[in-house]
Design an enzyme around this catalytic site. Structure first.
Site, short mmCIF file in Angstrom:
data_model
loop_
_atom_site.label_atom_id
_atom_site.label_comp_id
_atom_site.label_asym_id
_atom_site.label_seq_id
_atom_site.Cartn_x
_atom_site.Cartn_y
_atom_site.Cartn_z
N ASP A 119 -4.13 -8.73 -9.76
CA ASP A 119 -2.75 -8.54 -9.34
C ASP A 119 -1.84 -8.60 -10.58
O ASP A 119 -1.77 -9.62 -11.26
CB ASP A 119 -2.36 -9.64 -8.34
CG ASP A 119 -1.04 -9.36 -7.65
OD1 ASP A 119 -0.48 -8.27 -7.84
OD2 ASP A 119 -0.57 -10.25 -6.91
N ASP A 142 -0.05 -2.08 -7.52
CA ASP A 142 -0.25 -3.06 -8.59
C ASP A 142 -1.30 -4.12 -8.29
O ASP A 142 -1.38 -5.12 -8.99
CB ASP A 142 1.08 -3.75 -8.93
CG ASP A 142 1.65 -4.52 -7.75
OD1 ASP A 142 1.22 -4.28 -6.60
OD2 ASP A 142 2.54 -5.36 -7.97
N GLU A 143 -2.14 -3.91 -7.28
CA GLU A 143 -3.19 -4.90 -7.00
C GLU A 143 -4.37 -4.24 -6.32
O GLU A 143 -4.24 -3.21 -5.65
CB GLU A 143 -2.66 -6.05 -6.15
CG GLU A 143 -2.21 -5.67 -4.76
CD GLU A 143 -1.81 -6.86 -3.92
OE1 GLU A 143 -2.56 -7.86 -3.88
OE2 GLU A 143 -0.75 -6.78 -3.28
#
Length: 404
Positions: free
Chosen positions: A17, A107-108
């Site tokens: 993350d 983003d993860e």
């Protein structure tokens, strides 16, 4: 229901993350912002650096409130194209590490590195390499949690922030989870947390001690079973790849300045045009259109409508979306609107459902969609534009994962 802690005997699931993603991209691209409190977004703060978060800034938060908390903060406008590109570069690193990558957002992601020990090293070694490569190749900090299953790995990455690595070995899940506050569990929102606190339950361990039956009597059967399973570190889900998305969507931030009904409708039209192209490019059809609105007081509403037959036609989707917007317009006039979003759900592959015979004649609308898609693909999205959109400034769009 008997539950054993953990489903695997090796902690080989990674949850990676990126840290304060938008703000980190801004600090990467502008060295003068490094080490300083940064707010992304003016009217509404959509992201904040850890320096700003340490002083009480939360997202979303009205910009004037954030600046009152941190007068020395630097405010920058969002650059969603830059964030999307950074996300793609990070995912290139993930896929170079292991083929088993499950995106969660821009983003993860979850990564399964089981079975790679002889080739790449232990999960801890691999996680360390992920962090080093993202830092070196993309210039961003990232936190990785390692555990036997996805849930514990995600909680571990949250606990390891910022810019950290936290490994929960097999057999250590209960010791890790039980001291944590109940809000650490998926499905515990403000109302559920308040109800648990009223019952004297503050930690995950206290929740587990209560037992599934008592928890179900307090929160309902479904919620009780779900939370008890998580409290006992039970999560049988595997990292999945190649799964086609069940929906596609887009949203635009409108800011806090008053917008006319025509401005809001124009934004909706632009979203529909974009989603129609994406839907046809993925060879999918939709049956359910979902409209999402956020008001000035940060409250949100959702309106949806399901069609009798699936469609990939822009005009059909637009007609439904306009109807949903018309229904919500009285609330928009009273409360203002800061964000509008649209999702196409209940997707199926193109041609998977037998459509009704078009007794009205040839499908000229479908031919027009295909022609416009072809021109846009060849010359860019701005090559063909609706008259209502000419001269209007495009609202910023949040990054989205690629359609698959």
């Amino acid at each position: 229901m008997k539950i054993e802690s953990g489903e695997r005997r090796q902690a080989s699931i990674l949850h990676a993350d990126l840290d304060s993603f938008y703000a980190s991209v801004e600090q990467r691209d502008d060295p003068s912002l490094r080490g300083r409190p940064v707010l992304v977004g003016g009217g509404v703060v959509v992201a904040a650096s850890y320096e700003a978060k340490a002083l009480g800034v939360r997202c979303p938060m009205p910009g004037h409130e954030a600046r009152a908390l941190v007068p020395r903060a630097v405010t920058v406008p969002p650059r969603f194209a830059a964030y999307t590109q950074a996300g793609r570069e990070v995912f290139d690193v993930f896929h170079d590490i292991t083929p088993l990558v499950e995106p969660i957002s821009v983003d993860e992601a979850f990564l399964d590195v089981g079975g790679l020990e002889k080739i790449s090293g232990t999960p801890v070694v691999i996680a360390t390499r992920v962090r080093e490569r993202v830092r070196e190749q993309v210039g961003l900090p990232i936190t990785v949690g390692i555990a036997t299953n996805k849930f514990v790995a995600k909680v571990a990455s949250a606990a390891g922030k910022p810019d950290g690595l936290l490994h929960i070995p097999a057999g250590g899940e209960i010791d890790f989870l039980h001291p944590l506050p109940v809000r650490s569990l998926w499905g515990v929102g403000a109302k559920t947390e308040a109800r648990l606190h009223d019952a004297g339950i503050e930690t995950v361990g206290q929740m587990a001690s209560l037992g599934e039956e008592h928890l179900s009597s307090l929160l309902g059967r479904g919620t009780g079973r779900h939370l008890y399973a998580l409290a006992m570190a039970h999560d049988p889900r595997r990292v999945t790849t190649g799964k086609r998305r069940s929906s596609i969507g887009a949203q635009r931030a409108l800011g806090r300045r008053a917008k006319s009904a025509a401005d809001i409708e124009a934004t909706l039209i632009a979203i529909v045009d974009d989603l129609g192209r994406r839907l046809r490019a993925a060879h999918r059809e939709t049956r359910t259109i979902v409209l999402r609105l956020r008001f000035h007081d940060f409250e949100r509403i959702t309106r949806s409508r399901t069609l009798g037959e699936p469609t990939d036609g822009t005009e059909v989707v637009l007609a439904v979306a306009r109807g949903l917007l018309d229904e919500a317009m009285p609330q928009i006039r009273d409360r203002g609107c800061t964000l509008i979003g649209l999702s196409l759900t209940n997707l199926s592959d193109h041609g998977a459902v037998q459509l009704a015979i078009p007794f009205g004649g040839d499908d000229h609308a479908g031919e027009l969609d295909v022609a416009i898609d072809s021109v846009s693909t060849r010359f860019g999205k701005g090559a063909v534009t609706r008259g209502v959109l000419v001269g209007r400034r495009a609202m910023p769009e949040t990054p989205k994962l690629p359609d698959r």
